[in-house]
Motif scaffolding. Structure first.
Motif, PDB file in Angstrom:
ATOM      1  N   UNK A   1      23.023 -49.864  13.561  1.00  0.00           N
ATOM      2  CA  UNK A   1      22.833 -49.435  14.957  1.00  0.00           C
ATOM      3  C   UNK A   1      22.853 -50.645  15.893  1.00  0.00           C
ATOM      4  N   UNK A   2      22.274 -51.756  15.452  1.00  0.00           N
ATOM      5  CA  UNK A   2      22.179 -52.940  16.303  1.00  0.00           C
ATOM      6  C   UNK A   2      23.539 -53.595  16.518  1.00  0.00           C
ATOM      7  N   UNK A   3      24.356 -53.652  15.461  1.00  0.00           N
ATOM      8  CA  UNK A   3      25.645 -54.332  15.575  1.00  0.00           C
ATOM      9  C   UNK A   3      26.703 -53.389  16.168  1.00  0.00           C
ATOM     10  N   UNK A   4      26.792 -52.186  15.636  1.00  0.00           N
ATOM     11  CA  UNK A   4      27.871 -51.285  16.036  1.00  0.00           C
ATOM     12  C   UNK A   4      27.604 -50.601  17.364  1.00  0.00           C
ATOM     13  N   UNK A   5      26.355 -50.483  17.755  1.00  0.00           N
ATOM     14  CA  UNK A   5      26.041 -49.806  19.015  1.00  0.00           C
ATOM     15  C   UNK A   5      25.218 -50.656  19.950  1.00  0.00           C
ATOM     16  N   UNK A   6      24.767 -51.801  19.487  1.00  0.00           N
ATOM     17  CA  UNK A   6      23.945 -52.659  20.339  1.00  0.00           C
ATOM     18  C   UNK A   6      22.560 -52.095  20.589  1.00  0.00           C
ATOM     19  N   UNK A   7      22.130 -51.162  19.742  1.00  0.00           N
ATOM     20  CA  UNK A   7      20.819 -50.545  19.955  1.00  0.00           C
ATOM     21  C   UNK A   7      19.728 -51.357  19.250  1.00  0.00           C
ATOM     22  N   UNK A   8      18.693 -51.704  19.975  1.00  0.00           N
ATOM     23  CA  UNK A   8      17.579 -52.370  19.302  1.00  0.00           C
ATOM     24  C   UNK A   8      16.799 -51.368  18.451  1.00  0.00           C
ATOM     25  N   UNK A   9      15.921 -51.915  17.624  1.00  0.00           N
ATOM     26  CA  UNK A   9      15.117 -51.064  16.727  1.00  0.00           C
ATOM     27  C   UNK A   9      13.931 -50.492  17.507  1.00  0.00           C
ATOM     28  N   UNK A  10      14.048 -49.230  17.922  1.00  0.00           N
ATOM     29  CA  UNK A  10      12.978 -48.615  18.716  1.00  0.00           C
ATOM     30  C   UNK A  10      12.448 -47.341  18.073  1.00  0.00           C
ATOM     31  N   UNK A  11      13.009 -46.980  16.939  1.00  0.00           N
ATOM     32  CA  UNK A  11      12.481 -45.791  16.267  1.00  0.00           C
ATOM     33  C   UNK A  11      12.663 -45.954  14.771  1.00  0.00           C
ATOM     34  N   UNK A  12      11.976 -45.124  14.003  1.00  0.00           N
ATOM     35  CA  UNK A  12      12.166 -45.123  12.559  1.00  0.00           C
ATOM     36  C   UNK A  12      11.858 -43.726  12.018  1.00  0.00           C
ATOM     37  N   UNK A  13      12.247 -43.496  10.776  1.00  0.00           N
ATOM     38  CA  UNK A  13      11.951 -42.204  10.157  1.00  0.00           C
ATOM     39  C   UNK A  13      10.560 -42.283   9.522  1.00  0.00           C
ATOM     40  N   UNK A  14       9.751 -41.278   9.815  1.00  0.00           N
ATOM     41  CA  UNK A  14       8.404 -41.228   9.247  1.00  0.00           C
ATOM     42  C   UNK A  14       8.230 -39.904   8.509  1.00  0.00           C
ATOM     43  N   UNK A  15       7.732 -39.977   7.285  1.00  0.00           N
ATOM     44  CA  UNK A  15       7.433 -38.766   6.510  1.00  0.00           C
ATOM     45  C   UNK A  15       6.037 -38.277   6.877  1.00  0.00           C
ATOM     46  N   UNK A  16       5.931 -37.008   7.228  1.00  0.00           N
ATOM     47  CA  UNK A  16       4.610 -36.397   7.435  1.00  0.00           C
ATOM     48  C   UNK A  16       4.419 -35.384   6.318  1.00  0.00           C
ATOM     49  N   UNK A  17       3.418 -35.589   5.496  1.00  0.00           N
ATOM     50  CA  UNK A  17       3.289 -34.723   4.325  1.00  0.00           C
ATOM     51  C   UNK A  17       1.845 -34.675   3.863  1.00  0.00           C
ATOM     52  N   UNK A  18       1.637 -34.130   2.693  1.00  0.00           N
ATOM     53  CA  UNK A  18       0.287 -34.010   2.168  1.00  0.00           C
ATOM     54  C   UNK A  18      -0.250 -32.607   2.369  1.00  0.00           C
ATOM     55  N   UNK A  19      -1.470 -32.543   2.838  1.00  0.00           N
ATOM     56  CA  UNK A  19      -2.157 -31.263   3.015  1.00  0.00           C
ATOM     57  C   UNK A  19      -1.741 -30.633   4.341  1.00  0.00           C
ATOM     58  N   UNK A  20      -0.442 -30.299   4.456  1.00  0.00           N
ATOM     59  CA  UNK A  20       0.097 -29.783   5.721  1.00  0.00           C
ATOM     60  C   UNK A  20       0.944 -28.539   5.454  1.00  0.00           C
ATOM     61  N   UNK A  21       1.181 -27.766   6.508  1.00  0.00           N
ATOM     62  CA  UNK A  21       1.999 -26.567   6.357  1.00  0.00           C
ATOM     63  C   UNK A  21       3.470 -26.836   6.611  1.00  0.00           C
ATOM     64  N   UNK A  22       3.757 -27.937   7.298  1.00  0.00           N
ATOM     65  CA  UNK A  22       5.129 -28.183   7.733  1.00  0.00           C
ATOM     66  C   UNK A  22       5.512 -29.625   7.432  1.00  0.00           C
ATOM     67  N   UNK A  23       5.605 -29.929   6.155  1.00  0.00           N
ATOM     68  CA  UNK A  23       5.949 -31.303   5.777  1.00  0.00           C
ATOM     69  C   UNK A  23       7.410 -31.584   6.085  1.00  0.00           C
ATOM     70  N   UNK A  24       7.708 -32.825   6.350  1.00  0.00           N
ATOM     71  CA  UNK A  24       9.092 -33.177   6.632  1.00  0.00           C
ATOM     72  C   UNK A  24       9.198 -34.593   7.151  1.00  0.00           C
ATOM     73  N   UNK A  25      10.394 -34.910   7.642  1.00  0.00           N
ATOM     74  CA  UNK A  25      10.640 -36.249   8.169  1.00  0.00           C
ATOM     75  C   UNK A  25      11.033 -36.170   9.628  1.00  0.00           C
ATOM     76  N   UNK A  26      10.475 -37.061  10.416  1.00  0.00           N
ATOM     77  CA  UNK A  26      10.753 -37.092  11.838  1.00  0.00           C
ATOM     78  C   UNK A  26      11.228 -38.479  12.251  1.00  0.00           C
ATOM     79  N   UNK A  27      12.165 -38.490  13.208  1.00  0.00           N
ATOM     80  CA  UNK A  27      12.550 -39.762  13.799  1.00  0.00           C
ATOM     81  C   UNK A  27      11.552 -40.039  14.915  1.00  0.00           C
TER      82      UNK A  27
END
Lengths: 337, 577
Positions: B276-302
């Protein structure tokens, strides 16, 4: 505050001890089948004595009693003591042995995990030094009913010749030494079975079966049984090949006395034994060597307890000198820097 | 070339729990009410603030200037207004504060102008600087600056892309590989060119067949020859040194880096960020985070960097009996002491914990030396020995047994039948050793300072003594020359008006002193006078016999000359300490 890891394997000291107890069952079953149910009485006696002693010490030490009794380590010690002693040992002998093991060897050194010596083997040595005659009376396989056995255990009459028999190891030793007979001649005696003492082959086989179960469950590693059997069997084999008239065969040595119990249940005691892979090999091989030496040249019929205790003394040195190599390091850890 | 897989010692197979969150596609987390962007994104470096309170910022605008060798830039994750610059608690077991820029989003997501970076025409240094200015750090958790890792530039044979993701529950890399395989490989190709590696290998644990398939497909489409290798799912296969071992057979000891052995390892998420940084010039401002465990709606969010954990958790709908939130996996993560902390570049997973999922550890029992821990240790240590040494505070021995090779993976604690928190003992021992070393360093410094002070005082004393001795010798010479000296002195003074002035002042002072000197030699009886004359005569004789004192270094070396100038020399001769 407890940090990560937040998950744990479903294991416990209690489970480990329990599996070892289960693994002893085939050997005990064979014992009962061959020598009558007397051993069960002694096992029960020993268990009660061990648990009471454990509870007493824990209350004196002001530690949680329930946890210590529930970890089954005292029960295991009691069983190993009872299985090492003759099945018709009187109740007070068994009780004394268990008290030595639990009170002196285990708790005077700080309790579970702290004892440098194998409790059951110290108990055995103490008893054989203190009561050599009683300790060498094993039940004769025929003609001794449960009632007689019970009477003997509870301290009834002891007309020794009629009710007990020398073990194969014992008769071989005395036969070779005193009578100057050959192995072939001695092993015609009534104490001898197919391999070792008559009937004992089955008990030994039962212990070996339980040992394989422990290996399969990962409770013990292969190092100790293999090294012990290789050392005892190998030494016996070499001398047997040189002079079969005066040395017992490897199979005889492995099937007699406490060899199989030792190979899988005694030398493998984690607390008092060596811990590194190479240390385990050296430890068990050392026990095997001492057992063979005592059996052939010593004053006692079997030498497992002495072998184990002598090697227990060597454990700190063995562990220090055999530290395995650490990931990415060429040289071994620790050692004699 | 990678022919076969190697194995590392030990390792464990905890329940993976990956299915809970691996199913749904990555979703974008909504904009939070406020973003708290720490200027310190890694434990090693911080950035200096470039914005002021009240300033409008655009998405991707630089708000933190990299500081120092290990620094990387920090950017505004969205457009909005800087409402505060203050210390805020961090996602750290201790809840430590750090300087943060608080941004109130305007909801418009207006990007700053950004353009691709042509790293083919730029120099290597420029490319690395670009990555630093885009804030690229390792997303595997350690957040080590990528431009520093790439700085080696030569002697790297193999570039390894770490897609192992061996911690239970976490699936952010899994989803990223499934959905953005081509971008990851494009980033990896850039990394490979920048570091000059000959081959590129992607290691993925074999419990992620979809990710392996996606990456293999992308690798087939890539012209650069990428190997995608399934490695056995055995925790901690995703540990950098363990993965290098599995893929190349090389063992990297404690204190060494992959680069020293011709291997370099980057997380798949890092490769994606580089793309993203080289091909689009975008700095690192987000990442993928897993939300899981004792939850009803586990998944991954940017998730935008700086999103408070408490704003993120509701997306997964934690169940009512949730009692803690873990950051990271259950093997090496930690329970968050508070939930108002922001997501940073190294935050990969939030696990809602309940007593049912993560039951409290059973009571600790005595160690029975069963060596299960040694069997499980991937560093091939003897954890039970380290435990005994740590307990008895025999830290020297613990170090001899390579305590610092412990990677704190938790395998030993996991398998211990006596439920001994072994890793905690090792963390304790390490921190004790560090503390002692700091104390020792401080004591050494104090001793050095003290010794230097003594040395300085000795030197000053010696210098002063030498000066006095020289002066005494001069005075003696003057006395010997007598009146004849005066015209010479005047002649010398004539050369230099300043010296003349000083000389005149000295002469005046001398004269004054002579005047005020108590004249207790007046009006004496002839006997006394005769006695004085006798004394004087003896003194002259002694003086003549005494050796010249010019080279003497002892303070009282000027004693013979004292008769002529007592007042001037006496104070200087006093020992100062």
């Amino acid at each position: 505050m407890i940090h990560s890891p937040y998950v744990r394997k479903a294991v416990s000291v209690q489970r480990t001890m329990g599996l070892v107890l289960i693994a002893l069952l085939p050997g005990i079953a064979a014992y009962v089948w061959q020598a009558g149910p007397a051993i069960l009485v002694n096992l029960a006696l020993a268990t009660v004595a061990a648990v009471l002693a454990e509870a007493l010490v824990m209350s004196l030490r002001k530690r949680p009693i329930g946890l210590a009794v529930a970890d089954l380590s005292a029960v295991l010690t009691a069983w190993l003591v009872a299985l090492s002693l003759p099945a018709i040992a009187p109740w007070w002998l068994t009780t004394c042995a268990v008290l030595v093991a639990i009170l002196a060897v285990k708790h005077l050194y700080g309790g579970l995990g702290q004892n440098p010596f194998n409790p059951a083997m110290v108990a055995y040595c103490t008893m054989i030094v203190a009561f050599p005659a009683l300790m060498s009376q094993w039940p004769a396989l025929d003609g001794l009913g449960f009632a007689d056995q019970l009477a003997l255990i509870l301290g009834g009459t002891r007309e020794l010749d009629a009710i007990t028999a020398a073990t194969a190891l014992d008769s071989l030793r005395t036969g070779l030494r005193a009578a100057g007979a050959t192995v072939e001649a001695v092993s015609q005696g009534p104490a001898f079975g197919m391999l070792g003492s008559r009937g004992w082959e089955w008990v030994a086989a039962g212990y070996a079966l339980g040992g394989l179960f422990l290996l399969a469950r990962g409770i013990i590693t292969w190092h100790m049984p293999v090294a012990f059997i290789a050392a005892l069997g190998g030494l016996a084999g070499v001398f047997w090949l040189i002079d079969p008239a005066h040395y017992g065969s490897p199979l005889f040595h492995l099937a007699s006395g406490g060899a199989m119990l030792a190979a899988f249940f005694i030398v493998t005691d984690p607390v008092s034994g060596a811990t590194t892979p190479r240390g385990k090999l050296l430890f068990a091989a050392g026990v095997g060597l001492i057992v063979w030496l005592i059996r052939n040249f010593g004053a006692y019929p079997d030498g497992i307890a002495f072998g184990v205790l002598l090697m227990n003394i060597c454990v700190p040195l063995l562990d220090m000198k055999t530290q395995p190599r650490v990931f990415g390091h060429r040289e071994a850890a620790g050692g004699d820097k | 070339m990678i022919g076969r897989l190697f194995r590392f010692h030990g390792g464990i197979k905890p329940d993976a729990h990956k299915n809970e969150s691996a199913g749904p596609a990555i979703q974008r987390a909504p904009l939070p009410r406020r973003l708290v962007v720490p200027l310190r994104q890694s434990p090693r470096a911080t950035a200096s603030c470039l914005v002021e309170v009240g300033q409008e910022v655009l998405k991707g605008e630089r708000i933190g200037e990299p500081e120092g060798f290990l620094g990387t830039a920090v950017h505004a994750p969205t457009s909005g207004t800087v409402v505060d610059i203050a210390r805020h608690p961090m996602a750290h077991p201790s809840g430590l504060d750090t300087e943060c820029v608080v941004i109130e989003p305007d909801g418009e997501e207006r990007w700053i102008e950004h353009a691709p970076f042509d790293y083919h025409t730029a120099s290597r240094e420029q490319a690395l600087a670009w990555l630093r200015d885009c804030g690229i750090v390792g997303l595997g958790g350690a957040t080590f600056p990528s431009h520093v890792k790439l700085g080696k530039g030569a002697g790297i044979e193999t570039l390894i892309l770490n897609g192992a993701e061996c911690e239970p529950w976490i699936t952010c890399d899994d989803r990223l590989m499934r959905e953005r395989a081509a971008d990851i490989l494009a980033g990896a190709t850039i990394l490979r060119e920048l570091i000059g590696a000959r081959e590129l290998v992607v290691g993925i644990e074999d419990n992620k067949p979809e990710a392996i398939a996606a990456m293999k497909e992308a690798a087939a489409a890539s012209p650069h020859g990428v190997k995608v290798v399934a490695v056995p799912a055995l925790y901690p296969a995703g540990g950098e040194k363990q993965l290098i071992r599995v893929l190349t057979g090389i063992e990297i000891p404690y204190g060494k880096l992959g680069g020293d052995y011709g291997v370099q390892c980057f997380n798949v998420g890092t490769a994606h960020a580089v793309y993203r940084a080289i091909a689009h010039g975008e700095p690192l401002i987000s990442r993928i985070v897993t939300l899981t465990g004792n939850v009803d709606n586990a998944g991954n969010w940017e998730v935008l960097i700086g999103t408070p954990v408490q704003d993120l958790l509701p997306l997964a709908r934690p169940r009512p009996d949730t009692d803690r939130t873990l950051l990271g996996g259950p093997m090496m993560g930690f329970a968050l002491p508070r939930l108002d902390v922001p997501i940073v570049k190294g935050s990969n997973c939030l696990i809602s914990a309940s007593p049912r999922l993560f039951p409290p550890a059973p009571p600790e029992q005595p160690c029975i030396r069963c060596t299960e821990c040694a069997k499980a240790c991937p560093a091939e240590l003897q954890p039970f020995e380290l435990y005994w040494f740590g307990r008895s505070r025999n830290f020297g021995k613990a170090q001899e047994y390579h305590l610092f090779d412990c990677i704190e993976c938790g395998c030993c604690s996991y398998v211990c039948p006596a439920h001994i928190p072994l890793v905690d003992y090792f963390r304790f021992a390490k921190s004790e050793i560090w503390a002692r070393e700091r104390e020792k360093a401080a004591a050494d410094q104090a001793r050095d300072r003290f010794e230097f002070r003594n040395f300085r005082q000795e030197r000053e004393k010696a210098e002063k003594a030498a000066k006095l001795a020289a002066k005494a010798a001069e005075t003696r010479a003057k006395l010997a020359e007598g009146v004849a000296e005066a015209p010479a002195a005047e002649a010398a003074a004539a050369e230099d008006p300043k010296k003349a002035l000083i000389a005149a002042a000295l002469a005046r002072a001398k004269a004054q002193k002579a005047e005020v000197r108590p004249q207790n030699t007046d009006n004496l009886s002839p006997e006394t006078q005769a006695e004085i004359a006798g004394i004087e005569a003896r003194r002259k004789a002694l003086e003549a016999a005494a050796p010249p004192a010019a080279t003497a270094t002892t303070p009282n070396a000027d004693a013979p000359a004292a008769a002529s100038d007592t007042a001037a020399t006496a104070p200087g001769a006093e020992p100062r300490s």
